[in-house]
Every structure is written in structure tokens, then in C-alpha cells.
Design a protein around this motif. Sequence first.
Motif, PDB file in Angstrom:
ATOM      1  N   LEU A  10       0.863  -1.188   0.000  1.00  0.00           N
ATOM      2  CA  LEU A  10       0.000   0.000   0.000  1.00  0.00           C
ATOM      3  C   LEU A  10       0.896   1.233   0.000  1.00  0.00           C
ATOM      4  O   LEU A  10       2.008   1.192   0.522  1.00  0.00           O
ATOM      5  CB  LEU A  10      -0.855   0.019   1.277  1.00  0.00           C
ATOM      6  CG  LEU A  10      -1.915  -1.067   1.387  1.00  0.00           C
ATOM      7  CD1 LEU A  10      -2.284  -1.291   2.838  1.00  0.00           C
ATOM      8  CD2 LEU A  10      -3.143  -0.670   0.597  1.00  0.00           C
ATOM      9  N   GLY A  12       1.436   5.269   1.057  1.00  0.00           N
ATOM     10  CA  GLY A  12       0.980   6.413   1.837  1.00  0.00           C
ATOM     11  C   GLY A  12       1.974   7.562   1.669  1.00  0.00           C
ATOM     12  O   GLY A  12       2.758   7.577   0.727  1.00  0.00           O
ATOM     13  N   VAL A 163      -0.738   1.058  14.397  1.00  0.00           N
ATOM     14  CA  VAL A 163      -1.590   1.450  13.269  1.00  0.00           C
ATOM     15  C   VAL A 163      -2.791   2.178  13.884  1.00  0.00           C
ATOM     16  O   VAL A 163      -3.535   1.598  14.667  1.00  0.00           O
ATOM     17  CB  VAL A 163      -2.065   0.209  12.480  1.00  0.00           C
ATOM     18  CG1 VAL A 163      -2.947   0.626  11.306  1.00  0.00           C
ATOM     19  CG2 VAL A 163      -0.878  -0.612  12.001  1.00  0.00           C
ATOM     20  N   GLU A 186      -3.881   7.063   9.625  1.00  0.00           N
ATOM     21  CA  GLU A 186      -4.805   7.435   8.554  1.00  0.00           C
ATOM     22  C   GLU A 186      -4.652   8.906   8.221  1.00  0.00           C
ATOM     23  O   GLU A 186      -4.725   9.311   7.088  1.00  0.00           O
ATOM     24  CB  GLU A 186      -6.251   7.149   8.990  1.00  0.00           C
ATOM     25  CG  GLU A 186      -6.483   5.664   9.190  1.00  0.00           C
ATOM     26  CD  GLU A 186      -7.925   5.320   9.530  1.00  0.00           C
ATOM     27  OE1 GLU A 186      -8.776   6.219   9.616  1.00  0.00           O
ATOM     28  OE2 GLU A 186      -8.182   4.119   9.716  1.00  0.00           O
ATOM     29  N   PHE A 209      -2.991   6.931   5.164  1.00  0.00           N
ATOM     30  CA  PHE A 209      -3.643   5.718   4.647  1.00  0.00           C
ATOM     31  C   PHE A 209      -5.110   5.749   5.046  1.00  0.00           C
ATOM     32  O   PHE A 209      -5.435   5.507   6.217  1.00  0.00           O
ATOM     33  CB  PHE A 209      -3.039   4.460   5.269  1.00  0.00           C
ATOM     34  CG  PHE A 209      -1.670   4.109   4.791  1.00  0.00           C
ATOM     35  CD1 PHE A 209      -1.484   3.525   3.550  1.00  0.00           C
ATOM     36  CD2 PHE A 209      -0.566   4.336   5.585  1.00  0.00           C
ATOM     37  CE1 PHE A 209      -0.217   3.171   3.120  1.00  0.00           C
ATOM     38  CE2 PHE A 209       0.703   3.989   5.164  1.00  0.00           C
ATOM     39  CZ  PHE A 209       0.876   3.409   3.920  1.00  0.00           C
ATOM     40  N   ILE A 212      -7.063   2.686   7.123  1.00  0.00           N
ATOM     41  CA  ILE A 212      -6.099   1.592   7.337  1.00  0.00           C
ATOM     42  C   ILE A 212      -6.440   0.765   8.587  1.00  0.00           C
ATOM     43  O   ILE A 212      -6.162  -0.427   8.638  1.00  0.00           O
ATOM     44  CB  ILE A 212      -4.641   2.130   7.401  1.00  0.00           C
ATOM     45  CG1 ILE A 212      -3.634   1.005   7.199  1.00  0.00           C
ATOM     46  CG2 ILE A 212      -4.344   2.843   8.684  1.00  0.00           C
ATOM     47  CD1 ILE A 212      -3.529   0.520   5.807  1.00  0.00           C
TER      48      ILE A 212
END
Length: 570
Positions: A10, A12, A163, A186, A209, A212
Motif C-alpha cells: 500500500l 501512503g 496502526v 490514517e 492511509f 487503514i
Amino acid sequence: MKTPYINFELKGIPSSSGIAFGKAVVLLPENIVIDTSNILVEDIEYEKNRFEQACESLSKEVENLIAAVHTDSKNVIDILESNMLILSDPVLKEGIYKRIEELSTAESAIVQEFDEQKALFLSIKDEYLRLRADELEHIKKRLIYILRHKLIDYRINDNSIVVAQNLTPADIVNFHNAGITGIITESGGIVSHVSIMARAYKIPSVIGFKNITSVISDGDVLIVDGFSGSLIVNPNQASIDDYHKKQAKIAEYHKKLGKLKDVECKTLDGFPIKIYTNIDLREDAIASEIAGADGVGLVRSESLIMKSGGMPNLELQEQWYKDLVNITFPKPLTIRGFDIGSDKFSEGLPHQEDNPALGCRGIRFLLLRKDIFRTQIIAVLKASVNKNVKFMLPMISNLQEVLEAKAIIAECKVELDAQGINYDKNMPFGIMVETPAAALTADSLAKEVDFMSIGSNDLTSYTIGADRANDLVSDIFNPLHPAVFRLIKMTAEAAKNNNIPLSMCGELAAYPEAIPLLIGFGIDELSMSPAMVLEAKNIVINTNKRESEIFADEMLSISDSIEFVRRLKG
Ligand code: PEP
Ligand code: MG
């Protein structure tokens, strides 16, 4: 449970360089998305207890604020006292208990009950009751904030990668102490406080993100690439090997940089450039020394408010400043007046604003709360005896603020003289240039101060009109914008014409591609996170100042921001 993705990449926004390997620890989103599922009957008492404890903790916080408020402003006291009344309101409490007994979590019960009361106030056309609705919203958020933070268990395993939707500066400090290896969020801009702290702690981090926290599961194996902004979820062996090789190369590069520590910092054509550091904590001051910086260009003193959980008194401030002074001595230490408000430590402040970045922050708050301002000035002066302290003020936007602040400093000096207390009578006084208004009037401001320092983070925000902490406009927030550089140039000219030193302490000061341009404009002091010092030095010693001056002139003729970045990076 692991996500079904294997070796899934992914992209970011890279916000703190480095490569991290670890297992995901996913935090609940911070916004008030509350778990509405039912609790078990046997958990009713537990949830009531959590609510009570949150109330108690908030009441203490407000009580401390009331005690610390030395102001004639009745409004401030009134608001705080009415907060206390809301917190002890029996009707609200009953309502929340009832909802918990109906099997809601404490958070869910608080949100439902506060929202119901708020709707009631808002339905009545009365300005006073509307204000009370705002207070209810504020207290609701504080209670949820407290509960949420009680929920976070900072004692996570080493090699964890956090996260989260967003993190507070306090979260970063706690997680850093717990030994996390990486951060994924995020939201958050690259010059938000959280990104700045991640860089200071050398924690690889990638931000921006979307959603996420609902994609990644606890226990997923992650690789965070803080250089490119990649996040690899459950990597295969080939990816792991690849990133181990990258890590080894980076370690080699850092070893080379380490050798620069004692090398004199001057350009290829012999012009000396000072490299200072921006610090939040005592450990940063030590890191600054280890990196061989020329001193501290910015102490973000508001971090002491966070550290001590409220407004620190004179003794605590004096002790903290003296400690930093001693670590840095004989090199200079530049303490900035509390930059409270906006993205910094607005939690628990007695005022609430719709648009805090344009509101009562920095010098505006200090001039409103002169009691707090005076206490800080006295503490800074008392720490200045060894003559290596400078004091500067944030968020200046007009000359009047500078004159008023100078008058208050003069009064504080008279007070200390009357008590026979020793301090540096010539302690240099400076301002931050971080609003376009300050840059555009720098010629007159420069006449009133001993030095200026450009805060490029806020200067970019206010010039472009894009909030540094808002990920929705993170692609518009661009410190490498010709408009920002024209303001920097203006400020540099004002400093030169008035013969005062000019530094830059925003993140731009450590952008490798920007350093030659800044030197070309005549900025010869750069202040940055201790982690960036050697890398910046490496750029400086490979830069030719005279060539940079010619390049800077050329760059000033470019108005298109894309062309500007292309030429700068080309
Ligand atoms: C800036 O705005 O560039 C700055 C250095 O101050 P802070 O990041 O603390 O707002
Ligand atoms: Mg700033």
C-alpha cells in the motif's frame, strides 16, 4: 486474526524516514465512533466505574486549571466553574447510569446522554443555552478522550508497529518509551506535531492511509518504508530479504554521516553555517549534543505543559529551563514562549474556537493570559544567568505584539532587579516569522528584535491557506512553493538590512533540496530535529554559497509551483 493479504503493498505519505519491521498493533479510531454493542450484565458496575473515574479525572483537571488561573477575566473562571457544574450534574449522571444499566458501554452512554441534552439546549433560541450546548460537546469529547486513553495499553511488545487513525503527542511519547518500531496513521500532515515527533525519535512512519485501521488486523506482519511511503502487509521472504538489504545500506550511510560530527560546518567556498536543533524534551537536548549541533534553535516549551499534565508553575519551569541550559552550555539555547492553541495542546484549554489555527494561539494567547506569560518570562530570565539563553515568541503578526511583549519583559526585569535576582540583562529577544504578515513587515519588526527565526511550517500553512495537520489538503500544503520562498527572501533581506541574525527552524530547514537555496538567500543558521543534523551538514559542506546565490535569484523568477519543484529537484 490476520488479514488475508500476502505481500500486499500500500502507498501512503512518507513522514519519518527509515525502515521498520514488526507486528501490527491496531488502535481504535479516535473519533467518536462508539461501540454500540451491548455489554454483559456483569460488566455494568465496571462500566459505571470507568465513567466515574473519567469524571473524577476531568474534574481534577478543571480544578487545577481554576487554581492556576490568575486572571481578572471573569469569563474564564465562569466557563471553568460551569464545566464543574456539568460534571457534577445529577440529572446527567442519572441518565448515563440508566443507559449503562440498559447495557450500553460507558462511552456510548456518555455520547447518547450528552447529545440528547445538547439537542434540548439547541432547540431553545437563547444565546446562553447555545453556549452551554458547546460546553456539553467539549466535556463529552474530553470524557471520551480520557476513556480512550485509559483504554490504550502502552505496554505493548517491542517490535510493534502502531496502526492508528491518529495519535496525540502524548501517545507518541508513551509508545516511544515502550519501544515501538514504526507508525502508520490514517491522517496527519508531514509537518504535524506527530510527524515531527516521529522524526525526532527516528521512528519510521508513513501517514495518510485512508481506513487503514479497518484493513490491517492485530498481529499482521508489516514492513514500513518511511523513505518511499510503502507499507508491505504480510511480506513474503523475497520482500523481507530485499528490505533487509536496504536497511544494511542505510546503516552504512549513517556510519559515514557519523564521521561528519567533528567536521567544521562551512560551505565549499568557506562560509560558516550554524546547525541548531529543535527540541521538545530533555532527551532531545542530549541528542542535540551527541549530533554535534551548534546549540538549540528552538525549545518547544509547550511540551512541558503536556509533560506535566497542566500549566507548569514558576519553579517547575525554572528547573526545566535550567536543566536544558546546563546540557547545552556554553552553546546557545533558544526558548520559545508557549505556542499554545491550534494543533498544539488545545485539549483542556479554557477557551474553545471554531477555527483555532486562525485563532488565539502563540503570542495572542500569551498577551491574553499575561499571568502565564509573565511567569514564563521570569522563569526564562532566571535560567539565563550563564548568558546562553535566547527567548523568542511565536505567531507574531504585527509590530504592536512585539512592543507589548518587550514592555512586559522589561517589567519582569524590574521585578527581578527589585528582588536582587541575577539574570542576563542582555538576553537576546527574537520573534518567529511564521505568518505572511510578519514576513511582509519584517523590515519594521527587525528593528525591534535581536534575531528572527522563520517557522516555515506555519508560514506555509498561512501562505497557501492549507492546514498543516489536515490530510485532505496535504498535497496542497507545500513548503517548496515559490510564494513561501518569496516571503523567506523578504525576511532575509530585512534581517540583512538591520544587521540581525536570521535562522530557519521549520522542517524546510532540513529538506536536502531546499538547503542550498536557503543558503543562497543568506540564511546561515538552520535549526532542525537532532536526527537530521548530520544529513543537513552533509549537504552544507557540499554546497557552494556563491553559486547558490545565483541559483536563488533564478528561482525567484519562477511563479509556477510545479516548475519550481522541478528546478529545485532537477
Ligand atoms: C514552524 O511553524 O515552522 C515552527 C517551527 O513552529 P511549530 O512547528 O512548533 O509550529
Ligand atoms: Mg509554528
